[in-house]
Design an enzyme around this catalytic site. Sequence first.
Site, PDB file in Angstrom:
ATOM      1  N   ASP A  46      50.261  45.843  41.834  1.00 60.46           N
ATOM      2  CA  ASP A  46      49.980  45.350  40.756  1.00 60.46           C
ATOM      3  C   ASP A  46      48.819  45.836  39.835  1.00 60.46           C
ATOM      4  OD1 ASP A  46      50.120  42.390  39.141  1.00 60.46           O
ATOM      5  OD2 ASP A  46      48.025  42.941  39.088  1.00 60.46           O
ATOM      6  N   TYR A  51      43.629  48.405  32.885  1.00 61.60           N
ATOM      7  CA  TYR A  51      43.008  48.425  34.171  1.00 61.60           C
ATOM      8  C   TYR A  51      42.562  50.409  34.131  1.00 61.60           C
ATOM      9  CZ  TYR A  51      44.528  44.264  36.285  1.00 61.60           C
ATOM     10  OH  TYR A  51      44.607  43.045  36.664  1.00 61.60           O
ATOM     11  N   LYS A  76      51.013  45.154  32.958  1.00 64.48           N
ATOM     12  CA  LYS A  76      50.916  44.179  32.001  1.00 64.48           C
ATOM     13  C   LYS A  76      50.618  44.640  30.310  1.00 64.48           C
ATOM     14  CE  LYS A  76      48.658  41.994  35.992  1.00 64.48           C
ATOM     15  NZ  LYS A  76      47.702  42.894  36.583  1.00 64.48           N
ATOM     16  N   HIS A 107      49.524  39.766  29.668  1.00 69.30           N
ATOM     17  CA  HIS A 107      48.458  39.453  30.265  1.00 69.30           C
ATOM     18  C   HIS A 107      47.504  38.291  29.959  1.00 69.30           C
ATOM     19  CE1 HIS A 107      45.544  42.364  32.792  1.00 69.30           C
ATOM     20  NE2 HIS A 107      45.277  41.285  33.010  1.00 69.30           N
TER      21      HIS A 107
HETATM   22  N1  LIG Z   1      46.363  38.530  35.527  1.00 67.87           N
HETATM   23  C1  LIG Z   1      45.067  38.564  35.547  1.00 67.87           C
HETATM   24  O1  LIG Z   1      44.558  38.409  34.410  1.00 67.87           O
HETATM   25  C2  LIG Z   1      44.148  39.219  36.546  1.00 67.87           C
HETATM   26  C3  LIG Z   1      43.030  39.064  36.729  1.00 67.87           C
HETATM   27  C4  LIG Z   1      42.129  39.368  37.911  1.00 67.87           C
HETATM   28  C5  LIG Z   1      42.837  39.819  38.843  1.00 67.87           C
HETATM   29  N2  LIG Z   1      44.171  40.203  38.635  1.00 67.87           N
HETATM   30  C6  LIG Z   1      44.856  40.993  39.816  1.00 67.87           C
HETATM   31  O2  LIG Z   1      44.705  40.465  40.964  1.00 67.87           O
HETATM   32  C7  LIG Z   1      44.041  41.503  41.924  1.00 67.87           C
HETATM   33  C8  LIG Z   1      43.207  40.858  43.032  1.00 67.87           C
HETATM   34  O3  LIG Z   1      42.070  39.963  42.264  1.00 67.87           O
HETATM   35  P1  LIG Z   1      40.546  40.689  42.543  1.00 67.87           P
HETATM   36  O4  LIG Z   1      40.810  42.049  42.391  1.00 67.87           O
HETATM   37  O5  LIG Z   1      39.699  40.020  41.314  1.00 67.87           O
HETATM   38  O6  LIG Z   1      40.045  39.938  43.884  1.00 67.87           O
HETATM   39  P2  LIG Z   1      40.028  39.755  45.290  1.00 67.87           P
HETATM   40  O7  LIG Z   1      41.573  40.394  45.806  1.00 67.87           O
HETATM   41  O8  LIG Z   1      40.512  38.401  45.560  1.00 67.87           O
HETATM   42  O9  LIG Z   1      39.184  40.443  45.883  1.00 67.87           O
HETATM   43  C9  LIG Z   1      38.868  41.721  45.899  1.00 67.87           C
HETATM   44  C10 LIG Z   1      37.545  41.861  46.609  1.00 67.87           C
HETATM   45  O10 LIG Z   1      37.451  41.724  47.874  1.00 67.87           O
HETATM   46  C11 LIG Z   1      37.174  42.775  48.784  1.00 67.87           C
HETATM   47  N3  LIG Z   1      37.990  42.536  49.783  1.00 67.87           N
HETATM   48  C12 LIG Z   1      39.168  42.852  49.935  1.00 67.87           C
HETATM   49  N4  LIG Z   1      39.748  42.630  51.271  1.00 67.87           N
HETATM   50  C13 LIG Z   1      38.817  42.483  51.924  1.00 67.87           C
HETATM   51  C14 LIG Z   1      38.527  41.839  53.411  1.00 67.87           C
HETATM   52  N5  LIG Z   1      39.692  41.934  54.104  1.00 67.87           N
HETATM   53  N6  LIG Z   1      37.325  41.550  53.647  1.00 67.87           N
HETATM   54  C15 LIG Z   1      36.417  41.468  52.915  1.00 67.87           C
HETATM   55  N7  LIG Z   1      36.488  41.792  51.672  1.00 67.87           N
HETATM   56  C16 LIG Z   1      37.670  42.271  51.202  1.00 67.87           C
HETATM   57  C17 LIG Z   1      37.379  43.850  48.168  1.00 67.87           C
HETATM   58  O11 LIG Z   1      36.579  44.962  48.413  1.00 67.87           O
HETATM   59  P3  LIG Z   1      36.789  46.599  48.613  1.00 67.87           P
HETATM   60  O12 LIG Z   1      37.987  46.717  47.445  1.00 67.87           O
HETATM   61  O13 LIG Z   1      35.523  47.208  48.299  1.00 67.87           O
HETATM   62  O14 LIG Z   1      37.441  46.674  49.737  1.00 67.87           O
HETATM   63  C18 LIG Z   1      37.125  43.692  46.557  1.00 67.87           C
HETATM   64  O15 LIG Z   1      35.759  43.623  45.986  1.00 67.87           O
HETATM   65  C19 LIG Z   1      43.483  42.287  40.775  1.00 67.87           C
HETATM   66  O16 LIG Z   1      43.106  43.567  41.616  1.00 67.87           O
HETATM   67  C20 LIG Z   1      44.437  42.539  39.855  1.00 67.87           C
HETATM   68  O17 LIG Z   1      45.352  43.243  40.299  1.00 67.87           O
HETATM   69  C21 LIG Z   1      44.897  39.706  37.451  1.00 67.87           C
END
Ligand SMILES: NC(=O)c1ccc[n+]([C@@H]2O[C@H](COP(=O)([O-])OP(=O)(O)OC[C@H]3O[C@@H](n4cnc5c(N)ncnc54)[C@H](OP(=O)(O)O)[C@@H]3O)[C@@H](O)[C@H]2O)c1
Length: 279
Positions: A46, A51, A76, A107
């Site tokens: 994704d 990004y 997106k 988005h």
């Molecule tokens: N459509 C939208 O508006 C929108 C908005 C926000 C996000 N997104 C999408 O959703 C995806 C995920 O959301 P997100 O990146 O905000 O947050 P998330 O996946 O909820 O959390 C990511 C964070 O958690 C850490 N992490 C990952 N696995 C872990 C584990 N097993 N144990 C401990 N910590 C862990 C990562 O650190 P490290 O990377 O340092 O390991 C990173 O800091 C995004 O990458 C994006 O593709 C979409």
Amino acid sequence: MDQQTIIKLVDGNLMPQLGLGVWQTSNEQVVKAIHTALEVGYRSIDTAAIYHNESGVGKALKEIDIPREEIFVTTKLWNDRHQDAKAALEESLDKLQLDYIDLYLLHWPVPHQDQYVEAWKQLIELKESGLARSIGVCNFHIEHLQKLMSETSVVPAINQIELHPLMQQRQLHSWNATHHITTESWSPLSHGGKGVFDNPLVQHLATKYEKTPAQIVIRWHLDCGMIAIPKSVTPSRIKENFDVFDFRLEKEDLTAMAELDIGKRIGPNPDTYTGDHIK
Ligand SMILES: NC(=O)c1ccc[n+]([C@@H]2O[C@H](COP(=O)([O-])OP(=O)(O)OC[C@H]3O[C@@H](n4cnc5c(N)ncnc54)[C@H](OP(=O)(O)O)[C@@H]3O)[C@@H](O)[C@H]2O)c1
């Protein structure tokens, strides 16, 4: 490990239920993260134009020896391209070095701009032309979805929304399901697990199932029927987050997880978000 689960979208296309999110990941980091993820078994990535790592995603996909049709790529349309979607997708495909995208998402609705219906009509044309196999939206509330569906005949395949244990969005998830829209959870780990991984219930379930808190939370998304896209650039976490296909949460544990919902947003409210301070 058991087989990963695949979801059938309303348009008949198939999408892995678990994918890798790559927000806040540089082009250099994303190449390594995708290589690790594909080795572990992930088949869904994704990304988004905003990004600024689509070229890294494209490089990673070019370097691996997996047939294109076995990988599901999402990107997106950013908010300033609502009137210009075809050119924006062509730019994304160019960076991704792909002929088509598996899923193209609007988005944000950015209601004050009031261009999302026009943008949706362009996405419908992109699907008809084959440049996008499936189309959907992100951050749409019920009234935004109703407007799309009253002005066009095409239902979004996906509504990707902020969804994690602290913000469970049960009403919107249920409305999506009633209209055959699959809910996809962004920030599924609550952006790093703060306030979730140390929760006593999540800790208890981790002990009970002999899994980590992150695996319990990811399994909760899958067992509730959502698609989840946890982000990590850490190889051990990328592996950990995919090791969730050998167990399921019992019904009583899913019921208990519902108690964690405090309606706590990490991101902006889509009703008022103007598209300029967070990506
Ligand atoms: N459509 C939208 O508006 C929108 C908005 C926000 C996000 N997104 C999408 O959703 C995806 C995920 O959301 P997100 O990146 O905000 O947050 P998330 O996946 O909820 O959390 C990511 C964070 O958690 C850490 N992490 C990952 N696995 C872990 C584990 N097993 N144990 C401990 N910590 C862990 C990562 O650190 P490290 O990377 O340092 O390991 C990173 O800091 C995004 O990458 C994006 O593709 C979409």
